[in-house]
Motif scaffolding. Structure first.
Motif, mmCIF file in Angstrom:
data_model
loop_
_atom_site.group_PDB
_atom_site.id
_atom_site.type_symbol
_atom_site.label_atom_id
_atom_site.label_comp_id
_atom_site.label_asym_id
_atom_site.label_seq_id
_atom_site.Cartn_x
_atom_site.Cartn_y
_atom_site.Cartn_z
ATOM 1 N N PHE A 162 90.272 88.551 53.042
ATOM 2 C CA PHE A 162 88.519 88.250 53.001
ATOM 3 C C PHE A 162 88.765 86.835 52.182
ATOM 4 N N GLN A 163 89.616 86.677 51.246
ATOM 5 C CA GLN A 163 89.689 85.275 50.642
ATOM 6 C C GLN A 163 89.767 84.195 51.710
ATOM 7 N N LEU A 164 90.843 84.401 52.632
ATOM 8 C CA LEU A 164 91.095 83.523 53.693
ATOM 9 C C LEU A 164 89.796 83.392 54.626
ATOM 10 N N LEU A 165 88.800 84.360 54.683
ATOM 11 C CA LEU A 165 87.873 84.219 55.498
ATOM 12 C C LEU A 165 86.779 83.424 54.872
ATOM 13 N N LEU A 166 86.261 83.543 53.291
ATOM 14 C CA LEU A 166 85.555 82.701 52.810
ATOM 15 C C LEU A 166 86.079 81.208 52.829
ATOM 16 N N GLU A 167 87.390 81.092 52.677
ATOM 17 C CA GLU A 167 87.758 79.736 52.779
ATOM 18 C C GLU A 167 87.495 78.974 53.848
ATOM 19 N N SER A 168 87.788 79.706 55.210
ATOM 20 C CA SER A 168 87.799 79.043 56.432
ATOM 21 C C SER A 168 86.342 78.913 56.692
ATOM 22 N N ALA A 169 85.461 79.772 55.896
ATOM 23 C CA ALA A 169 83.640 79.614 56.338
ATOM 24 C C ALA A 169 83.297 78.221 55.636
ATOM 25 N N GLY A 170 84.080 77.676 54.839
ATOM 26 C CA GLY A 170 83.735 76.518 53.823
ATOM 27 C C GLY A 170 83.452 77.067 52.370
ATOM 28 N N GLY A 171 83.861 77.963 51.936
ATOM 29 C CA GLY A 171 83.633 78.484 50.525
ATOM 30 C C GLY A 171 84.610 77.854 49.672
ATOM 31 N N GLU A 172 83.866 77.366 48.240
ATOM 32 C CA GLU A 172 84.899 76.631 47.305
ATOM 33 C C GLU A 172 84.653 77.728 46.082
ATOM 34 N N GLU A 173 85.585 77.005 45.032
ATOM 35 C CA GLU A 173 85.573 77.757 43.766
ATOM 36 C C GLU A 173 85.721 79.223 43.983
ATOM 37 N N ILE A 174 86.493 79.686 44.643
ATOM 38 C CA ILE A 174 86.764 81.295 45.053
ATOM 39 C C ILE A 174 87.579 81.883 43.771
ATOM 40 N N SER A 175 86.893 82.909 43.664
ATOM 41 C CA SER A 175 87.383 83.642 42.421
ATOM 42 C C SER A 175 87.514 85.055 42.639
ATOM 43 N N THR A 176 88.489 85.965 42.044
ATOM 44 C CA THR A 176 88.399 87.294 42.460
ATOM 45 C C THR A 176 88.494 88.146 41.100
ATOM 46 N N ILE A 177 87.907 89.185 41.008
ATOM 47 C CA ILE A 177 87.962 90.169 39.853
ATOM 48 C C ILE A 177 88.455 91.742 40.467
ATOM 49 N N ASP A 178 89.078 92.108 39.401
ATOM 50 C CA ASP A 178 89.522 93.534 39.662
ATOM 51 C C ASP A 178 88.394 94.737 39.709
ATOM 52 N N LYS A 179 87.198 94.392 39.976
ATOM 53 C CA LYS A 179 86.265 95.386 39.664
ATOM 54 C C LYS A 179 85.254 95.086 40.662
ATOM 55 N N THR A 180 84.369 96.109 40.886
ATOM 56 C CA THR A 180 83.110 95.880 41.645
ATOM 57 C C THR A 180 81.990 95.748 40.646
ATOM 58 N N LEU A 181 80.870 95.577 41.406
ATOM 59 C CA LEU A 181 79.550 95.371 40.592
ATOM 60 C C LEU A 181 79.086 96.719 40.189
ATOM 61 N N THR A 182 78.309 96.675 39.067
ATOM 62 C CA THR A 182 78.272 97.916 38.447
ATOM 63 C C THR A 182 76.973 98.931 39.268
ATOM 64 N N ARG A 183 77.191 99.911 39.383
ATOM 65 C CA ARG A 183 76.077 100.959 40.138
ATOM 66 C C ARG A 183 75.769 101.828 38.767
ATOM 67 N N PRO A 184 74.457 102.281 38.804
ATOM 68 C CA PRO A 184 74.051 102.921 37.476
ATOM 69 C C PRO A 184 74.557 104.493 37.551
ATOM 70 N N CYS A 185 74.676 104.882 38.606
ATOM 71 C CA CYS A 185 75.203 106.450 38.495
ATOM 72 C C CYS A 185 76.001 106.908 39.562
ATOM 73 N N PRO A 186 77.034 107.716 39.380
ATOM 74 C CA PRO A 186 77.917 108.162 40.432
ATOM 75 C C PRO A 186 77.227 109.248 41.196
ATOM 76 N N GLY A 187 76.130 109.098 41.923
ATOM 77 C CA GLY A 187 75.271 110.298 42.459
ATOM 78 C C GLY A 187 74.037 110.600 41.691
ATOM 79 N N PRO A 188 73.732 111.524 41.930
ATOM 80 C CA PRO A 188 72.394 112.049 40.890
ATOM 81 C C PRO A 188 72.983 111.863 39.305
ATOM 82 N N CYS A 189 71.929 111.466 38.597
ATOM 83 C CA CYS A 189 72.264 111.364 37.275
ATOM 84 C C CYS A 189 71.814 112.679 36.468
ATOM 85 N N LYS A 190 72.871 113.500 35.857
ATOM 86 C CA LYS A 190 72.395 114.961 35.326
ATOM 87 C C LYS A 190 72.262 114.581 33.933
ATOM 88 N N SER A 191 72.541 113.583 33.209
ATOM 89 C CA SER A 191 72.188 113.182 31.778
ATOM 90 C C SER A 191 72.551 111.812 31.478
#
Length: 255
Positions: A162-191
Motif C-alpha cells: 500500500f505504500q507503493l500504491l500511495l507513491e504511484s498515485a502521487g503521494g508525498e511525505e509518506i509515513s507509517t505508524i504501527d497502530k490504527t486510529l482509535t475506536r471507542p470500544c471493542p463492541g458494546p461498552c459494558k463499563s
C-alpha cells in the motif's frame, strides 16, 4: 467465509490535487481496504457551493458529522464512498472537510481543546495518534496550503504494497505508524473501563455515562460502530461543555 480484514498499521500521505485523492481512494477500495479504514482531510475541495452557504458558523466551530452522500454531491464523488463526513474548525488550519474515522477523532476524543479556542492545532492530534511531531507539523503546513491528507489502515504484511500504491498515485511525505486510529470500544461498552484511554481521558464520569448509553443504543440499532461513535459524541456535546483541560465535564444549564 470471507477473510476478516485485520488492520494493524496506518499509512499517511499528502496529495496536491483532489483528483489524486479520488483516484487513490478507488484504488484502495479495489485492493480490499474497507471504506471505514480510509480517512481524508482537506480545505480546498472543489465545490460550486461555499461552506458558508450550506452550513452555519456554529456547525463549523462545533463540528458535526454528516453522511458521505450529502457531502459527496458537493465536494466530489469519492466522499460518498467514505464513512461520516464533517466540517470542523481546527486552530491554525481553519475549517476543513474530514471523512472517515479521523473525523470522529477530531470531533471528540483525540482533539482535547481542538473544538475550543486554545487548541494546539492538528499537530497535537496527530502526535496523540503516534505520528512523529516533525511529520505532523509538515502535514499541518501542507493542509494550510490547501493540499490533502489521506490515512489508510492496513495489515502489517501488506504495508509495503500500500505504500507503493500511495507513491504511484502521487503521494508525498509518506509515513507509517504501527497502530490504527482509535475506536471507542471493542463492541458494546459494558463499563467506563471498556472505553479506550483516549476517549475516557476526555470525559468526566457523568459524560462517560452519557457517551456509553448513547453509543450502546445506536450500536444496537445499527450495528455500525462509526455511526454509534458519532451519535455518542454528539450526545456529549449537547449536555456538556469542555473545561480548561479539554475534558467534557461542565453540564450545560437547562439540559
Amino acid at each position: 467465509m470471507p477473510e476478516v480484514y485485520q488492520a494493524e498499521r496506518t499509512i499517511s500521505a499528502v496529495f496536491k490535487e483532489q483528483k489524486q485523492v479520488d483516484d487513490v481512494i478507488r484504488r484502495l477500495l479495489d485492493r480490499g481496504v474497507p471504506r471505514d479504514h480510509i480517512s481524508v482531510m482537506g480545505r480546498n475541495f472543489q465545490s460550486e457551493t461555499r461552506i458558508a452557504g450550506f452550513i452555519t458558523k456554529r456547525d463549523v466551530i462545533l463540528g458535526g458529522l454528516r453522511t458521505g452522500a450529502i457531502f459527496g454531491s458537493l465536494f466530489g464523488s469519492f466522499l460518498s464512498l467514505l464513512t461520516g463526513v464533517g466540517v470542523l474548525f481546527i486552530p491554525f488550519v481553519g475549517p476543513i472537510v474530514a471523512a472517515g474515522p479521523i473525523s470522529a477523532l477530531l470531533l471528540g476524543a483525540a482533539s482535547g481543546a481542538i473544538a475550543g479556542s486554545a487548541g494546539a492545532g492538528l499537530v497535537s492530534v496527530l502526535t496523540t495518534l503516534g505520528m512523529p511531531e516533525d511529520k505532523a507539523a509538515i502535514y499541518q503546513t501542507r493542509l494550510q496550503a490547501g493540499e490533502f491528507l489521506l490515512l489508510t489502515e492496513v495489515p502489517s504484511d501488506r504495508a509495503g504494497e500500500f505504500q507503493l500504491l500511495l507513491e504511484s498515485a502521487g503521494g508525498e511525505e509518506i509515513s507509517t505508524i504501527d497502530k490504527t486510529l482509535t475506536r471507542p470500544c471493542p463492541g458494546p461498552c459494558k463499563s467506563p473501563e471498556d472505553l479506550s484511554p483516549e476517549v475516557r481521558s476526555h470525559l468526566s464520569s457523568e459524560a462517560q455515562s452519557t457517551f456509553i448509553e448513547r453509543y450502546n443504543g445506536v450500536l444496537n440499532e445499527t450495528t455500525d460502530e462509526f455511526t454509534a461513535e458519532q451519535a455518542a459524541w454528539e450526545a456529549v456535546h449537547q449536555k456538556f461543555d469542555e473545561d480548561e483541560n479539554g475534558v467534557w465535564s461542565k453540564a450545560k444549564v437547562g439540559v
